[in-house]
Design a protein around this motif. Structure first.
Motif, PDB file in Angstrom:
ATOM      1  N   VAL A 287      21.493  68.819 109.724  1.00  0.00           N
ATOM      2  CA  VAL A 287      20.157  69.168 110.216  1.00  0.00           C
ATOM      3  C   VAL A 287      19.082  68.376 109.481  1.00  0.00           C
ATOM      4  CG1 VAL A 287      18.487  71.031 110.416  1.00  0.00           C
ATOM      5  CG2 VAL A 287      20.879  71.464 110.962  1.00  0.00           C
ATOM      6  N   VAL A 288      19.199  68.266 108.161  1.00  0.00           N
ATOM      7  CA  VAL A 288      18.193  67.536 107.385  1.00  0.00           C
ATOM      8  C   VAL A 288      18.203  66.056 107.742  1.00  0.00           C
ATOM      9  CG1 VAL A 288      17.562  66.826 105.043  1.00  0.00           C
ATOM     10  CG2 VAL A 288      18.178  69.199 105.489  1.00  0.00           C
ATOM     11  N   ALA A 289      19.388  65.474 107.899  1.00  0.00           N
ATOM     12  CA  ALA A 289      19.464  64.054 108.271  1.00  0.00           C
ATOM     13  C   ALA A 289      18.836  63.818 109.642  1.00  0.00           C
ATOM     14  CB  ALA A 289      20.920  63.597 108.260  1.00  0.00           C
ATOM     15  N   LYS A 290      19.113  64.697 110.579  1.00  0.00           N
ATOM     16  CA  LYS A 290      18.536  64.562 111.921  1.00  0.00           C
ATOM     17  C   LYS A 290      17.019  64.710 111.877  1.00  0.00           C
ATOM     18  CE  LYS A 290      18.996  66.458 116.607  1.00  0.00           C
ATOM     19  NZ  LYS A 290      19.687  67.483 117.442  1.00  0.00           N
ATOM     20  N   SER A 291      16.519  65.648 111.070  1.00  0.00           N
ATOM     21  CA  SER A 291      15.087  65.859 110.956  1.00  0.00           C
ATOM     22  C   SER A 291      14.397  64.634 110.346  1.00  0.00           C
ATOM     23  CB  SER A 291      14.804  67.101 110.114  1.00  0.00           C
ATOM     24  OG  SER A 291      13.428  67.259 109.869  1.00  0.00           O
ATOM     25  N   LEU A 292      14.986  64.047 109.310  1.00  0.00           N
ATOM     26  CA  LEU A 292      14.391  62.863 108.689  1.00  0.00           C
ATOM     27  C   LEU A 292      14.321  61.696 109.669  1.00  0.00           C
ATOM     28  CD1 LEU A 292      16.021  62.996 105.135  1.00  0.00           C
ATOM     29  CD2 LEU A 292      13.633  63.430 105.704  1.00  0.00           C
ATOM     30  N   ASN A 293      15.382  61.502 110.424  1.00  0.00           N
ATOM     31  CA  ASN A 293      15.375  60.421 111.412  1.00  0.00           C
ATOM     32  C   ASN A 293      14.325  60.662 112.492  1.00  0.00           C
ATOM     33  OD1 ASN A 293      17.463  58.494 110.618  1.00  0.00           O
ATOM     34  ND2 ASN A 293      18.908  60.160 110.918  1.00  0.00           N
ATOM     35  N   LYS A 294      14.118  61.926 112.850  1.00  0.00           N
ATOM     36  CA  LYS A 294      13.127  62.251 113.871  1.00  0.00           C
ATOM     37  C   LYS A 294      11.733  61.840 113.438  1.00  0.00           C
ATOM     38  CE  LYS A 294      11.141  66.252 116.298  1.00  0.00           C
ATOM     39  NZ  LYS A 294      11.212  67.726 116.478  1.00  0.00           N
ATOM     40  N   TYR A 295      11.431  61.938 112.142  1.00  0.00           N
ATOM     41  CA  TYR A 295      10.101  61.617 111.635  1.00  0.00           C
ATOM     42  C   TYR A 295      10.032  60.213 111.033  1.00  0.00           C
ATOM     43  CZ  TYR A 295       8.669  66.429 112.385  1.00  0.00           C
ATOM     44  OH  TYR A 295       8.346  67.638 112.954  1.00  0.00           O
ATOM     45  N   GLY A 296      10.996  59.367 111.367  1.00  0.00           N
ATOM     46  CA  GLY A 296      10.907  57.963 110.982  1.00  0.00           C
ATOM     47  C   GLY A 296      11.523  57.598 109.651  1.00  0.00           C
ATOM     48  N   TYR A 297      12.274  58.510 109.027  1.00  0.00           N
ATOM     49  CA  TYR A 297      12.949  58.203 107.771  1.00  0.00           C
ATOM     50  C   TYR A 297      14.388  57.799 108.074  1.00  0.00           C
ATOM     51  CZ  TYR A 297       9.018  60.718 105.668  1.00  0.00           C
ATOM     52  OH  TYR A 297       7.772  61.132 105.304  1.00  0.00           O
ATOM     53  N   ASP A 298      14.817  56.661 107.548  1.00  0.00           N
ATOM     54  CA  ASP A 298      16.160  56.142 107.802  1.00  0.00           C
ATOM     55  C   ASP A 298      17.162  56.933 106.959  1.00  0.00           C
ATOM     56  OD1 ASP A 298      18.261  54.612 108.651  1.00  0.00           O
ATOM     57  OD2 ASP A 298      17.868  52.963 107.255  1.00  0.00           O
ATOM     58  N   ALA A 299      17.922  57.810 107.597  1.00  0.00           N
ATOM     59  CA  ALA A 299      18.829  58.701 106.866  1.00  0.00           C
ATOM     60  C   ALA A 299      20.146  58.836 107.606  1.00  0.00           C
ATOM     61  CB  ALA A 299      18.197  60.074 106.661  1.00  0.00           C
ATOM     62  N   ALA A 300      21.187  59.172 106.857  1.00  0.00           N
ATOM     63  CA  ALA A 300      22.518  59.409 107.434  1.00  0.00           C
ATOM     64  C   ALA A 300      23.222  60.477 106.615  1.00  0.00           C
ATOM     65  CB  ALA A 300      23.346  58.123 107.459  1.00  0.00           C
ATOM     66  N   PRO A 301      24.038  61.335 107.265  1.00  0.00           N
ATOM     67  CA  PRO A 301      24.734  62.397 106.530  1.00  0.00           C
ATOM     68  C   PRO A 301      26.093  61.946 106.024  1.00  0.00           C
ATOM     69  CG  PRO A 301      25.035  62.718 108.881  1.00  0.00           C
ATOM     70  CD  PRO A 301      24.193  61.478 108.727  1.00  0.00           C
ATOM     71  N   ILE A 302      26.562  62.623 104.989  1.00  0.00           N
ATOM     72  CA  ILE A 302      27.928  62.425 104.499  1.00  0.00           C
ATOM     73  C   ILE A 302      28.417  63.742 103.914  1.00  0.00           C
ATOM     74  CG2 ILE A 302      27.041  61.492 102.305  1.00  0.00           C
ATOM     75  CD1 ILE A 302      29.661  59.931 102.066  1.00  0.00           C
ATOM     76  N   HIS A 303      29.553  64.230 104.435  1.00  0.00           N
ATOM     77  CA  HIS A 303      30.165  65.456 103.927  1.00  0.00           C
ATOM     78  C   HIS A 303      31.642  65.460 104.290  1.00  0.00           C
ATOM     79  CE1 HIS A 303      29.949  67.003 108.046  1.00  0.00           C
ATOM     80  NE2 HIS A 303      28.650  66.708 108.048  1.00  0.00           N
ATOM     81  N   GLY A 304      32.351  66.487 103.875  1.00  0.00           N
ATOM     82  CA  GLY A 304      33.801  66.509 104.003  1.00  0.00           C
ATOM     83  C   GLY A 304      34.328  66.617 105.413  1.00  0.00           C
ATOM     84  N   ASP A 305      33.517  67.076 106.363  1.00  0.00           N
ATOM     85  CA  ASP A 305      33.989  67.230 107.737  1.00  0.00           C
ATOM     86  C   ASP A 305      33.954  65.924 108.532  1.00  0.00           C
ATOM     87  OD1 ASP A 305      34.460  69.853 107.261  1.00  0.00           O
ATOM     88  OD2 ASP A 305      32.673  70.611 108.286  1.00  0.00           O
ATOM     89  N   LEU A 306      33.322  64.898 107.983  1.00  0.00           N
ATOM     90  CA  LEU A 306      33.242  63.620 108.683  1.00  0.00           C
ATOM     91  C   LEU A 306      34.521  62.820 108.481  1.00  0.00           C
ATOM     92  CD1 LEU A 306      29.572  62.596 107.802  1.00  0.00           C
ATOM     93  CD2 LEU A 306      30.413  63.571 109.945  1.00  0.00           C
ATOM     94  N   ASP A 307      34.810  61.960 109.434  1.00  0.00           N
ATOM     95  CA  ASP A 307      35.985  61.097 109.338  1.00  0.00           C
ATOM     96  C   ASP A 307      35.849  60.152 108.142  1.00  0.00           C
ATOM     97  OD1 ASP A 307      37.244  58.215 110.471  1.00  0.00           O
ATOM     98  OD2 ASP A 307      38.488  59.992 110.764  1.00  0.00           O
TER      99      ASP A 307
END
Length: 518
Positions: free
Chosen positions: A267-287
């Motif tokens: 959610v935080v990564a998506k919110s940052l991208n929405k407001y023009g901040y270049d962000a990406a998530p990383i956690h254990g559920d990702l490939d």
């Protein structure tokens, strides 16, 4: 001052180290390399970002310079708690062993067993693995650990947090007793101390910093956050995060943002991208391949913000991270030390800012107790948005709720509620007796139509009510069936027995006879 050339390392290792640009070891490296080269067990305690990986990689490569690996029997074993940390150890090995003929295999989840089996079958000198995947290979009969000469446990306290301690003990039992053990941790929990006492033999203890201390090069701060309303807490907290990032300006060239929950990471990564901040998530559920690409983009400065769970809090060596933002106060106080340790590495300065909501204040107290220093409070860049209690009360009183109408046509929506009393003028106030006997409008209207009926009803109300009769316990009998009481047992149990009947014990009957005679 000690140089790498003074530590009796292999010349090929020294050449590789010189090409990395380092010539002076860190305190943990200077204290651990010498006893490790002597063959002693080492217990290293140092805060994150002090170069613990090189402290065991360099002597391990030197000691393994002579000898040859056999199929399925690695000569050394390195255990790491996460895939990212294991991959980083593998990268360090490739960097420092590039002038040697030593081979390695990386056993982590998210990759093919088949490719890993091919490497093991050829024989490897260094096996780098996470505990879970290593046990999978052992249970499948693909590995034999009886030839392990050097065993390394990295980030042992993180192993404890992730529940790997039983796996570590099982792996220790499968290695030879004569192995050399190098044990590294940032904190020294009682469970970690128990393991070191069990599996290490007279270790050389190297402690370059007090357990759970933070880097002095990191400027820390915490913002106490209060939402204006409970439903808006998450939205306002993300707005506060963006305000903190903007307040840092150009000084924040890149940053890692830590969240406690995986769902919040997305959610935080998506919110940052929405407001023009270049962000990406990383956690254990990702490939795993996706996680690897994300880390490479962040390391190559193609990605400005990395939003992560604690999977990225330990051991990731990205030297140029300028800021760390704790979106949540970590649930475990030790994680705070490792999170902010992603910045201020290799002598650089860094900034660590944390957001603390009301529910996180207990965790904040635990963090400050662990680091033995209060974290400076910072001003909220958005100001105080929560309304005062008096304002909330006046707003509530000014707008009373309307009663909802059950009418389908909605004709009575604007009518006042039936239970709401009408305003009464001061001169209209009557005594309780008058109010009790005064006729209501409905009674007056009915009296005009049928005065006799109204009078009868009034007489009935004034007359005392008869006493309530007890409820009948039996239904009236039908013509063809006798009456039967309710809840009676319908089974035929024979004649009713009074007392003990014919089964009275003789000693009781005898006592009654003696009393009668007396």
């Amino acid at each position: 001052m000690t140089k790498f050339s003074d530590l009796n390392l292999d010349p090929k290792v020294l050449q590789a180290v010189a090409e990395t640009g380092y010539d002076t070891p860190t305190p943990i490296q200077a204290g651990a390399i010498a006893p490790a080269l002597e063959g002693r067990d080492v217990l290293g305690i140092a805060q994150t970002g002090t170069g613990k990986t090189a402290a065991f990689t360099l002597p391990m490569i030197t000691l393994l310079g002579r000898g040859r690996a056999r199929a399925r029997m690695p000569r050394s074993l390195v255990l790491a708690p996460t895939r990212e940390l294991a991959a980083q150890v593998a990268e360090n090995f490739d960097t420092y062993a590039k002038y040697t003929k030593l081979t390695k295999a990386l056993l982590i989840g998210g990759t093919s067993f088949k490719d890993q089996d091919k490497l093991i079958d050829k024989g490897v000198d260094v096996l780098i693995a996470t505990p879970g995947r290593l046990l999978d290979h052992l249970e499948r009969g693909k590995l034999i650990l009886t030839d392990v000469k050097i065993m390394v446990v990295d980030e042992a306290d993180r192993m404890l947090d992730m529940g790997f301690i039983p796996d570590i003990e099982e792996i220790f039992k499968r290695t030879p007793f004569t192995r050399q053990t190098l044990f590294f941790s940032a904190t020294m929990a009682p469970e970690i101390e128990r393991i070191t006492n069990t599996f290490l033999s007279n270790p050389a203890k190297v402690e370059v910093a007090r357990a759970a201390t933070t880097n002095v090069n990191i400027k820390q701060g915490v913002v106490m956050f209060r939402a204006s309303a409970k439903p808006r807490e998450a939205t306002e907290k993300r707005a506060l995060l963006r305000a903190l990032i903007s307040a840092e300006g150009d000084a924040c060239s890149n940053a890692i943002i830590f969240c406690n929950r995986k769902a919040d990471v997305d959610v935080v990564a998506k919110s940052l991208n929405k407001y023009g901040y270049d962000a990406a998530p990383i956690h254990g559920d990702l490939d795993q391949s996706h996680r690897t690409r994300t880390l490479e983009s962040f390391r190559d400065n193609k990605l400005r913000f990395l939003v992560a769970s604690d999977v990225a809090a330990r051991g990731l060596d990205i030297p140029a991270v300028t800021h760390v933002f704790n979106f949540d106060v970590p649930s475990h106080a030790e994680d705070y030390v490792h999170r902010i340790g992603r910045t201020g590495r290799a002598g650089r300065s860094g900034v660590a800012i944390m957001i603390c909501s009301g529910r996180d204040e207990k965790n904040l107290e635990d963090v400050e107790r662990l680091v033995q220093n209060p974290i400076p409070r910072l001003d909220n860049p958005l100001g105080v948005t929560a309304p005062q209690p008096a304002e909330e009360a006046s707003t509530t009183d000014a707008a009373p709720k309307r009663s909802r109408s059950r009418s389908r046509r909605g004709a009575a929506k604007d009518m006042p509620a039936a239970n709401t009393p009408a305003p009464v003028a001061e001169q209209d106030v009557q005594s309780p007796e008058a109010v009790a006997t005064a006729p209501t409008p409905a009674t007056q209207k009915a009296a005009e139509k049928a005065p006799d009926q109204v009078a009868d009803k009034a007489a009935d109300k004034a007359a005392p009510r008869p006493a309530r009769q007890p409820r009948e316990t039996a239904k009236p009998a039908r013509d063809d069936q006798p009456a039967r009481p309710r809840y009676q047992d319908r089974r035929d149990n024979g004649p009713r027995i009074i007392g003990m009947g014919d089964d009275t014990p003789s000693f009781i009957a005898k006592s009654f006879e003696e009393r009668a005679k007396g």
